[in-house]
Scaffold this motif. Structure first.
Motif, PDB file in Angstrom:
ATOM      1  N   ALA A 124       0.840  -1.201   0.000  1.00 13.68           N
ATOM      2  CA  ALA A 124       0.000   0.000   0.000  1.00 13.68           C
ATOM      3  C   ALA A 124       0.871   1.246   0.000  1.00 13.68           C
ATOM      4  CB  ALA A 124      -0.914   0.005   1.226  1.00 13.68           C
ATOM      5  N   LEU A 125       0.277   2.355  -0.405  1.00  9.25           N
ATOM      6  CA  LEU A 125       0.915   3.669  -0.342  1.00  9.25           C
ATOM      7  C   LEU A 125       0.055   4.550   0.542  1.00  9.25           C
ATOM      8  CD1 LEU A 125       1.720   4.055  -4.136  1.00  9.25           C
ATOM      9  CD2 LEU A 125       3.413   3.745  -2.347  1.00  9.25           C
ATOM     10  N   GLY A 126       0.696   5.305   1.441  1.00 10.17           N
ATOM     11  CA  GLY A 126      -0.089   6.160   2.324  1.00 10.17           C
ATOM     12  C   GLY A 126       0.772   6.863   3.339  1.00 10.17           C
ATOM     13  N   PHE A 127       0.137   7.449   4.345  1.00  8.03           N
ATOM     14  CA  PHE A 127       0.789   8.211   5.414  1.00  8.03           C
ATOM     15  C   PHE A 127       1.348   9.524   4.888  1.00  8.03           C
ATOM     16  CE2 PHE A 127       4.923   9.098   7.607  1.00  8.03           C
ATOM     17  CZ  PHE A 127       4.386   9.670   8.737  1.00  8.03           C
ATOM     18  N   ALA A 128       2.174   9.457   3.838  1.00  6.81           N
ATOM     19  CA  ALA A 128       2.742  10.643   3.199  1.00  6.81           C
ATOM     20  C   ALA A 128       2.950  10.303   1.724  1.00  6.81           C
ATOM     21  CB  ALA A 128       4.066  11.021   3.850  1.00  6.81           C
ATOM     22  N   PRO A 129       2.990  11.292   0.829  1.00  7.74           N
ATOM     23  CA  PRO A 129       3.205  11.001  -0.594  1.00  7.74           C
ATOM     24  C   PRO A 129       4.493  10.214  -0.815  1.00  7.74           C
ATOM     25  CG  PRO A 129       2.521  13.280  -0.312  1.00  7.74           C
ATOM     26  CD  PRO A 129       2.784  12.740   1.061  1.00  7.74           C
ATOM     27  N   ARG A 140      12.029 -12.508  12.987  1.00  9.02           N
ATOM     28  CA  ARG A 140      13.122 -12.397  13.960  1.00  9.02           C
ATOM     29  C   ARG A 140      13.571 -10.956  14.171  1.00  9.02           C
ATOM     30  NH1 ARG A 140      16.908 -16.846  11.154  1.00  9.02           N
ATOM     31  NH2 ARG A 140      15.742 -16.006   9.359  1.00  9.02           N
ATOM     32  N   ILE A 141      13.276 -10.071  13.218  1.00 11.84           N
ATOM     33  CA  ILE A 141      13.708  -8.675  13.356  1.00 11.84           C
ATOM     34  C   ILE A 141      12.518  -7.709  13.303  1.00 11.84           C
ATOM     35  CG2 ILE A 141      16.022  -9.112  12.458  1.00 11.84           C
ATOM     36  CD1 ILE A 141      15.082  -7.972   9.761  1.00 11.84           C
ATOM     37  N   ALA A 142      11.303  -8.248  13.463  1.00 11.05           N
ATOM     38  CA  ALA A 142      10.089  -7.434  13.354  1.00 11.05           C
ATOM     39  C   ALA A 142       9.817  -6.677  14.653  1.00 11.05           C
ATOM     40  CB  ALA A 142       8.900  -8.305  12.975  1.00 11.05           C
ATOM     41  N   ALA A 143      10.652  -5.705  14.949  1.00  6.25           N
ATOM     42  CA  ALA A 143      10.546  -4.942  16.195  1.00  6.25           C
ATOM     43  C   ALA A 143       9.331  -4.019  16.183  1.00  6.25           C
ATOM     44  CB  ALA A 143      11.810  -4.124  16.412  1.00  6.25           C
ATOM     45  N   PRO A 144       8.665  -3.852  17.329  1.00  4.36           N
ATOM     46  CA  PRO A 144       7.497  -2.959  17.395  1.00  4.36           C
ATOM     47  C   PRO A 144       7.891  -1.487  17.263  1.00  4.36           C
ATOM     48  CG  PRO A 144       8.069  -3.749  19.585  1.00  4.36           C
ATOM     49  CD  PRO A 144       8.938  -4.509  18.628  1.00  4.36           C
ATOM     50  N   ARG A 145       6.899  -0.676  16.991  1.00  2.46           N
ATOM     51  CA  ARG A 145       7.123   0.763  16.854  1.00  2.46           C
ATOM     52  C   ARG A 145       7.696   1.361  18.142  1.00  2.46           C
ATOM     53  NH1 ARG A 145       2.766  -0.444  13.719  1.00  2.46           N
ATOM     54  NH2 ARG A 145       2.428   0.744  11.799  1.00  2.46           N
ATOM     55  N   LEU A 146       8.287   2.542  17.993  1.00  3.07           N
ATOM     56  CA  LEU A 146       8.793   3.260  19.157  1.00  3.07           C
ATOM     57  C   LEU A 146       7.619   3.686  20.038  1.00  3.07           C
ATOM     58  CD1 LEU A 146      11.375   5.661  17.441  1.00  3.07           C
ATOM     59  CD2 LEU A 146      11.749   3.337  18.267  1.00  3.07           C
ATOM     60  N   ALA A 147       7.813   3.690  21.340  1.00  3.32           N
ATOM     61  CA  ALA A 147       6.759   4.120  22.262  1.00  3.32           C
ATOM     62  C   ALA A 147       6.438   5.596  22.053  1.00  3.32           C
ATOM     63  CB  ALA A 147       7.195   3.870  23.702  1.00  3.32           C
ATOM     64  N   THR A 148       7.480   6.390  21.760  1.00  2.00           N
ATOM     65  CA  THR A 148       7.303   7.818  21.473  1.00  2.00           C
ATOM     66  C   THR A 148       7.898   8.126  20.106  1.00  2.00           C
ATOM     67  OG1 THR A 148       7.483   8.360  23.826  1.00  2.00           O
ATOM     68  CG2 THR A 148       7.775  10.161  22.245  1.00  2.00           C
ATOM     69  N   PRO A 149       7.086   8.487  19.124  1.00  2.00           N
ATOM     70  CA  PRO A 149       7.610   8.768  17.788  1.00  2.00           C
ATOM     71  C   PRO A 149       8.584   9.946  17.785  1.00  2.00           C
ATOM     72  CG  PRO A 149       5.232   8.490  17.734  1.00  2.00           C
ATOM     73  CD  PRO A 149       5.619   8.582  19.178  1.00  2.00           C
ATOM     74  N   ARG A 150       9.492   9.946  16.831  1.00  2.00           N
ATOM     75  CA  ARG A 150      10.397  11.074  16.635  1.00  2.00           C
ATOM     76  C   ARG A 150       9.636  12.242  16.024  1.00  2.00           C
ATOM     77  NH1 ARG A 150      13.700   6.729  15.232  1.00  2.00           N
ATOM     78  NH2 ARG A 150      15.712   6.704  16.331  1.00  2.00           N
ATOM     79  N   LEU A 152      11.203  14.252  14.095  1.00  2.00           N
ATOM     80  CA  LEU A 152      11.804  14.354  12.765  1.00  2.00           C
ATOM     81  C   LEU A 152      12.538  13.061  12.416  1.00  2.00           C
ATOM     82  CD1 LEU A 152      12.560  15.972  10.229  1.00  2.00           C
ATOM     83  CD2 LEU A 152      14.590  16.778  11.457  1.00  2.00           C
ATOM     84  N   THR A 153      12.089  12.416  11.379  1.00  2.00           N
ATOM     85  CA  THR A 153      12.774  11.266  10.798  1.00  2.00           C
ATOM     86  C   THR A 153      13.376  11.730   9.479  1.00  2.00           C
ATOM     87  OG1 THR A 153      11.232   9.684  11.787  1.00  2.00           O
ATOM     88  CG2 THR A 153      12.512   8.933   9.904  1.00  2.00           C
ATOM     89  N   ASP A 171      11.561  14.370   5.057  1.00  2.00           N
ATOM     90  CA  ASP A 171      11.670  14.610   6.493  1.00  2.00           C
ATOM     91  C   ASP A 171      10.263  14.669   7.082  1.00  2.00           C
ATOM     92  OD1 ASP A 171      14.392  14.834   6.158  1.00  2.00           O
ATOM     93  OD2 ASP A 171      14.429  17.013   6.235  1.00  2.00           O
ATOM     94  N   SER A 172      10.027  13.896   8.133  1.00  2.00           N
ATOM     95  CA  SER A 172       8.683  13.874   8.716  1.00  2.00           C
ATOM     96  C   SER A 172       8.735  13.228  10.088  1.00  2.00           C
ATOM     97  CB  SER A 172       7.727  13.084   7.815  1.00  2.00           C
ATOM     98  OG  SER A 172       8.064  11.707   7.814  1.00  2.00           O
ATOM     99  N   PRO A 173       7.676  13.381  10.880  1.00  2.00           N
ATOM    100  CA  PRO A 173       7.595  12.615  12.120  1.00  2.00           C
ATOM    101  C   PRO A 173       7.519  11.128  11.791  1.00  2.00           C
ATOM    102  CG  PRO A 173       5.995  14.421  12.098  1.00  2.00           C
ATOM    103  CD  PRO A 173       6.532  14.298  10.712  1.00  2.00           C
ATOM    104  N   GLY A 174       7.901  10.288  12.745  1.00  2.00           N
ATOM    105  CA  GLY A 174       7.821   8.851  12.496  1.00  2.00           C
ATOM    106  C   GLY A 174       8.216   8.043  13.717  1.00  2.00           C
ATOM    107  N   GLY A 175       7.591   6.882  13.864  1.00  2.00           N
ATOM    108  CA  GLY A 175       7.857   6.057  15.037  1.00  2.00           C
ATOM    109  C   GLY A 175       8.399   4.685  14.714  1.00  2.00           C
TER     110      GLY A 175
END
Length: 225
Positions: A124-129, A140-150, A152-153, A171-175
């Motif tokens: 899928a495409l989404g969240f941002a263009p 084995r490497i499917a780590a969950p999202r950060l508890a607090t998003p950045r 600026l990513t 450049d955008s917020p991201g977790g």
């Protein structure tokens, strides 16, 4: 919004691509001013129509009729491309290397190998263009999202969130957990094709060193997708 029954896997997503292609061919050939856009995702398809030209009731009836005519085995499926994308996995760009190591109980070299040896699908495409949701990440490497998003990513950051992976096109917020960076542009509003990836694409990440990363940053057209 149309939904296909079944699990969210590559087979279902491929069938959804066929449905999208079937509808696009019909409306492009006969009623290209009625449908504004078709947006496929994991197991759903958003049909955006002009309500001044087509009532919701008529849209529903037309879609129902077209879907009743749909024959997967007789449809020419939308082309699925295999694209190789360069990524520098160096420590400089791997902002969440320690977190991934702690989660996976593996060395960072092993994490990079597992991530880069997998062929992913654009679901899928989404969240941002230009932001493409790719799967499926090795469990084995499917780590969950950060508890607090950045807040600026950095643009080009390659990241993991559970069984999904993606590259931030700007450049955008991201977790998501960042493990590398690509020097390519995935969204260019001034280009004839602004979004470089499309649903159904097959993606392989090609590890590159810091020198090649810098060279491709200066001249991204050197890289053949």
């Amino acid at each position: 919004m149309l939904y296909l029954d079944g699990a969210s896997d590559a087979v279902l997503n491929s069938k959804l691509g066929q449905v999208t292609d079937h509808l696009r061919r019909h409306f492009s050939a006969r009623h290209n001013n009625l449908i504004v856009e078709l947006l496929p995702a994991y197991q759903s398809l958003l049909v955006v129509f002009d309500p001044l030209l087509l009532t919701p009731s008529d849209a529903k009836n037309q879609l129902a009729s077209l879907l009743a005519q749909f024959q997967p085995d007789q449809e020419s499926t939308a082309a699925e491309r295999l694209l190789k994308i360069p990524v520098c996995y160096d420590e400089e760009f791997a902002l969440d290397a320690d977190r991934l190591i702690s989660y996976a109980k593996l060395s960072y070299k092993q994490i990079v190998r597992l991530h880069s040896e997998t062929t992913y699908r654009v679901y899928a495409l989404g969240f941002a263009p230009g932001f493409a949701y790719l799967g499926d990440v090795d469990p084995r490497i499917a780590a969950p999202r950060l508890a607090t998003p950045r807040a600026l990513t950095p643009k080009g950051s390659l990241a993991i969130a559970d069984r999904q992976t993606a590259i931030y096109p700007a450049d955008s917020p991201g977790g998501w957990n960042i493990l590398g960076r690509s020097p390519l542009d995935f969204f260019d509003p001034d280009s004839p094709i602004p979004v470089k990836l499309r649903t159904g694409d097959q993606i392989q990440f090609q590890p590159i060193d810091r020198t090649l990363y810098s060279e491709l940053q200066r001249d991204p057209d050197r890289w053949e997708w």
